[in-house]
Design a protein around this motif. Structure first.
Motif, PDB file in Angstrom:
ATOM      1  N   THR A  23      37.521  48.588  44.708  1.00 29.27           N
ATOM      2  CA  THR A  23      37.982  49.310  45.608  1.00 29.27           C
ATOM      3  C   THR A  23      38.075  49.182  47.375  1.00 29.27           C
ATOM      4  OG1 THR A  23      37.384  51.163  43.882  1.00 29.27           O
ATOM      5  CG2 THR A  23      38.166  52.310  46.178  1.00 29.27           C
ATOM      6  N   ILE A  24      39.267  49.489  48.023  1.00 30.91           N
ATOM      7  CA  ILE A  24      39.526  49.648  49.124  1.00 30.91           C
ATOM      8  C   ILE A  24      39.257  50.516  49.686  1.00 30.91           C
ATOM      9  CG2 ILE A  24      40.493  48.623  51.243  1.00 30.91           C
ATOM     10  CD1 ILE A  24      41.904  46.592  48.911  1.00 30.91           C
ATOM     11  N   GLY A  25      40.037  51.513  49.380  1.00 31.52           N
ATOM     12  CA  GLY A  25      40.440  53.429  49.969  1.00 31.52           C
ATOM     13  C   GLY A  25      41.203  54.526  49.027  1.00 31.52           C
ATOM     14  N   MET A  26      41.044  55.007  49.122  1.00 33.54           N
ATOM     15  CA  MET A  26      41.431  56.380  48.821  1.00 33.54           C
ATOM     16  C   MET A  26      42.806  56.727  49.040  1.00 33.54           C
ATOM     17  SD  MET A  26      39.859  56.369  45.426  1.00 33.54           S
ATOM     18  CE  MET A  26      40.218  57.767  45.163  1.00 33.54           C
ATOM     19  N   LEU A  27      43.612  57.452  49.385  1.00 31.47           N
ATOM     20  CA  LEU A  27      45.164  57.805  49.777  1.00 31.47           C
ATOM     21  C   LEU A  27      45.271  59.008  49.436  1.00 31.47           C
ATOM     22  CD1 LEU A  27      45.808  54.524  49.631  1.00 31.47           C
ATOM     23  CD2 LEU A  27      46.946  55.017  51.120  1.00 31.47           C
ATOM     24  N   VAL A  28      46.658  60.072  50.036  1.00 30.98           N
ATOM     25  CA  VAL A  28      46.988  60.785  49.899  1.00 30.98           C
ATOM     26  C   VAL A  28      48.011  60.992  49.577  1.00 30.98           C
ATOM     27  CG1 VAL A  28      47.340  63.564  50.138  1.00 30.98           C
ATOM     28  CG2 VAL A  28      45.008  62.558  49.884  1.00 30.98           C
ATOM     29  N   LEU A  29      49.557  60.094  48.839  1.00 34.08           N
ATOM     30  CA  LEU A  29      50.523  60.123  49.236  1.00 34.08           C
ATOM     31  C   LEU A  29      51.507  61.304  48.827  1.00 34.08           C
ATOM     32  CD1 LEU A  29      50.235  56.564  48.561  1.00 34.08           C
ATOM     33  CD2 LEU A  29      50.317  56.856  50.655  1.00 34.08           C
ATOM     34  N   LEU A  30      52.203  62.388  49.689  1.00 39.16           N
ATOM     35  CA  LEU A  30      52.588  63.242  49.162  1.00 39.16           C
ATOM     36  C   LEU A  30      54.129  63.311  49.171  1.00 39.16           C
ATOM     37  CD1 LEU A  30      50.350  65.587  51.023  1.00 39.16           C
ATOM     38  CD2 LEU A  30      49.776  65.021  49.262  1.00 39.16           C
ATOM     39  N   SER A  31      54.862  62.019  49.318  1.00 43.53           N
ATOM     40  CA  SER A  31      56.294  61.674  49.054  1.00 43.53           C
ATOM     41  C   SER A  31      56.464  60.634  49.086  1.00 43.53           C
ATOM     42  CB  SER A  31      56.942  62.159  50.320  1.00 43.53           C
ATOM     43  OG  SER A  31      56.417  61.299  51.408  1.00 43.53           O
ATOM     44  N   GLU A  32      57.432  59.983  48.101  1.00 41.74           N
ATOM     45  CA  GLU A  32      58.559  59.106  47.828  1.00 41.74           C
ATOM     46  C   GLU A  32      58.874  57.612  49.148  1.00 41.74           C
ATOM     47  OE1 GLU A  32      59.210  57.478  45.200  1.00 41.74           O
ATOM     48  OE2 GLU A  32      58.502  59.084  44.514  1.00 41.74           O
ATOM     49  N   GLN A  33      58.931  58.557  50.489  1.00 40.03           N
ATOM     50  CA  GLN A  33      58.396  57.452  51.898  1.00 40.03           C
ATOM     51  C   GLN A  33      57.249  57.467  51.859  1.00 40.03           C
ATOM     52  OE1 GLN A  33      59.837  60.679  51.050  1.00 40.03           O
ATOM     53  NE2 GLN A  33      62.509  60.973  51.495  1.00 40.03           N
ATOM     54  N   GLU A  34      56.513  57.946  51.896  1.00 37.02           N
ATOM     55  CA  GLU A  34      54.702  57.745  51.704  1.00 37.02           C
ATOM     56  C   GLU A  34      54.315  56.890  50.930  1.00 37.02           C
ATOM     57  OE1 GLU A  34      53.190  61.667  54.353  1.00 37.02           O
ATOM     58  OE2 GLU A  34      52.112  60.769  52.031  1.00 37.02           O
ATOM     59  N   ILE A  35      54.926  56.491  49.763  1.00 34.81           N
ATOM     60  CA  ILE A  35      54.635  55.390  48.846  1.00 34.81           C
ATOM     61  C   ILE A  35      55.239  54.208  49.556  1.00 34.81           C
ATOM     62  CG2 ILE A  35      54.746  55.007  46.650  1.00 34.81           C
ATOM     63  CD1 ILE A  35      54.703  57.704  45.631  1.00 34.81           C
ATOM     64  N   GLN A  36      56.705  54.440  49.765  1.00 33.41           N
ATOM     65  CA  GLN A  36      57.875  53.080  50.150  1.00 33.41           C
ATOM     66  C   GLN A  36      56.507  52.778  52.016  1.00 33.41           C
ATOM     67  OE1 GLN A  36      59.318  51.204  48.645  1.00 33.41           O
ATOM     68  NE2 GLN A  36      59.882  50.161  50.760  1.00 33.41           N
ATOM     69  N   GLN A  37      56.081  53.680  52.366  1.00 31.36           N
ATOM     70  CA  GLN A  37      55.501  53.129  53.391  1.00 31.36           C
ATOM     71  C   GLN A  37      54.368  52.656  53.191  1.00 31.36           C
ATOM     72  OE1 GLN A  37      54.336  56.079  56.261  1.00 31.36           O
ATOM     73  NE2 GLN A  37      53.311  54.728  57.746  1.00 31.36           N
ATOM     74  N   THR A  38      53.656  52.759  52.300  1.00 28.25           N
ATOM     75  CA  THR A  38      51.995  52.248  51.758  1.00 28.25           C
ATOM     76  C   THR A  38      52.305  50.829  51.325  1.00 28.25           C
ATOM     77  OG1 THR A  38      51.172  53.879  51.195  1.00 28.25           O
ATOM     78  CG2 THR A  38      49.851  52.278  50.143  1.00 28.25           C
ATOM     79  N   CYS A  39      53.616  50.193  50.228  1.00 27.96           N
ATOM     80  CA  CYS A  39      54.222  49.709  50.131  1.00 27.96           C
ATOM     81  C   CYS A  39      54.447  48.290  50.604  1.00 27.96           C
ATOM     82  CB  CYS A  39      55.221  49.053  49.530  1.00 27.96           C
ATOM     83  SG  CYS A  39      54.680  50.298  47.718  1.00 27.96           S
ATOM     84  N   GLU A  40      55.560  48.630  52.341  1.00 31.28           N
ATOM     85  CA  GLU A  40      55.983  47.928  53.403  1.00 31.28           C
ATOM     86  C   GLU A  40      54.671  47.146  54.236  1.00 31.28           C
ATOM     87  OE1 GLU A  40      58.361  50.681  55.065  1.00 31.28           O
ATOM     88  OE2 GLU A  40      60.111  50.292  53.764  1.00 31.28           O
ATOM     89  N   MET A  41      53.604  48.035  54.115  1.00 37.28           N
ATOM     90  CA  MET A  41      52.592  48.179  54.632  1.00 37.28           C
ATOM     91  C   MET A  41      51.610  47.062  54.133  1.00 37.28           C
ATOM     92  SD  MET A  41      49.777  51.000  56.625  1.00 37.28           S
ATOM     93  CE  MET A  41      50.798  51.093  57.481  1.00 37.28           C
ATOM     94  N   LEU A  42      51.077  47.202  52.730  1.00 36.74           N
ATOM     95  CA  LEU A  42      50.488  46.268  52.272  1.00 36.74           C
ATOM     96  C   LEU A  42      51.383  45.054  52.255  1.00 36.74           C
ATOM     97  CD1 LEU A  42      49.949  47.686  48.766  1.00 36.74           C
ATOM     98  CD2 LEU A  42      47.535  47.330  50.551  1.00 36.74           C
ATOM     99  N   GLN A  43      52.953  45.210  52.025  1.00 33.49           N
ATOM    100  CA  GLN A  43      53.703  43.702  52.668  1.00 33.49           C
ATOM    101  C   GLN A  43      53.088  42.893  54.152  1.00 33.49           C
ATOM    102  OE1 GLN A  43      54.992  41.688  50.390  1.00 33.49           O
ATOM    103  NE2 GLN A  43      55.399  40.502  51.675  1.00 33.49           N
TER     104      GLN A  43
END
Length: 292
Positions: A181-201
């Motif tokens: 595990t690197i870290g735990m997240l609270v993602l409350l919308s599809e936009q935040e999930i997309q933001q996470t994917c973009e940040m990983l990229q």
């Protein structure tokens, strides 16, 4: 939080218990929706962190937030929003429940708009922290060879320790879910999930490929440690993970990913570094077989 199983905090190589703090309850606070923690002012000094636009009617500022948190800004019967508007002399427009959009703050004075924005940010952060984790960043360690050796470890432990208190097959990790595990997240919308994917990229493009050399990192799981400062009260047993070549590349990689996500606000900053470990036994699995 159970008194006998408090949150653990690692400081300088030692692990300490974090005792629960009794929170003050106000007479008119019936539920979380009535919570209002404000009085954070930017009026006396410029606050450049916010983009405040001057309009013909005054000033305007917008706040992006997932719709699940809107109710905490509105409050019961709209009391929280009304209190914010009265104290900051602003008007606050919030999308209807279930609709994604922006919270819009308008007012005659820039200082009032900034004050309202600051207080809304405090509310959003407070209630985001109260949400259960929805996602986590991790490297999976479920290669066939690792699973095979883990099952052998489980077999040997049960053979030698099955009569010991609390040791049974239900507290072992599912070999298919072994992970780092690197870290735990609270993602409350599809936009935040997309933001996470973009940040990983972006992490991959900006530093992961450089650290890894564009190749998979070869790691080794070796050694067992317990996640506690008292051997008589162990709940978590984990395997230590390190690079086969003895380098610090894996630690550097995960720490930089953690730093990037903490800076974005997607992960709450609690640690400055990732503790590299793979959980192999956890008493919580006994209560919840679907726990990770």
């Amino acid at each position: 939080m159970e008194v006998l199983r408090p949150q653990l905090v690692r400081i300088g190589g030692r692990i300490y218990r974090k005792n629960p703090v009794q929170e003050q309850t106000y007479q008119h606070e019936e539920e979380d929706e009535d919570f209002y923690q404000g009085f954070v002012e930017c009026a006396e000094e410029p606050c450049d962190a916010y983009e405040v636009v001057q309009t013909q009617q005054g000033f305007r500022c917008t706040v992006k937030a997932p719709s699940l948190l809107y109710k905490h800004i509105v409050g019961k019967r709209g009391d929280t929003r009304k209190k914010l508007e009265v104290e900051t002399k602003t008007s606050i427009s919030i999308p209807k429940p279930g609709q994604e959009g922006e919270i819009v703050i308008t007012g005659q004075h820039r200082s009032g708009v900034i004050s309202a924005r600051t207080r809304i940010d405090v509310l959003l952060l407070t209630f985001r922290r109260k949400q259960p984790f929805t996602h986590f960043l991790a490297f999976f360690l479920n290669e066939a060879e690792v699973q095979e050796r883990f099952l052998k470890f489980q077999e040997e432990v049960l053979e030698k320790c099955s009569m010991d208190h609390g040791v049974d097959s239900t507290i072992f990790q599912n070999p298919k879910k072994l992970h780092l595990t690197i870290g735990m997240l609270v993602l409350l919308s599809e936009q935040e999930i997309q933001q996470t994917c973009e940040m990983l990229q972006r992490c991959k493009e900006e530093f992961i490929d450089d650290i890894s050399g564009g190749k998979p990192l070869e790691v080794e799981m070796a050694g067992i440690e317990y996640m506690n400062d008292d051997p008589g009260m162990v709940d978590v047993l984990y395997a230590k993970v390190h690079m086969k070549d003895g380098s610090n590349r894996l630690q550097e990689l995960v720490d930089r990913v953690l730093e990037r996500f903490q800076a974005s606000g997607l992960i709450v900053k609690e640690w400055n570094s990732v503790k590299l470990h793979a959980t192999v036994m956890n008493t919580l699995f006994r209560k919840d077989p679907n726990a990770v």
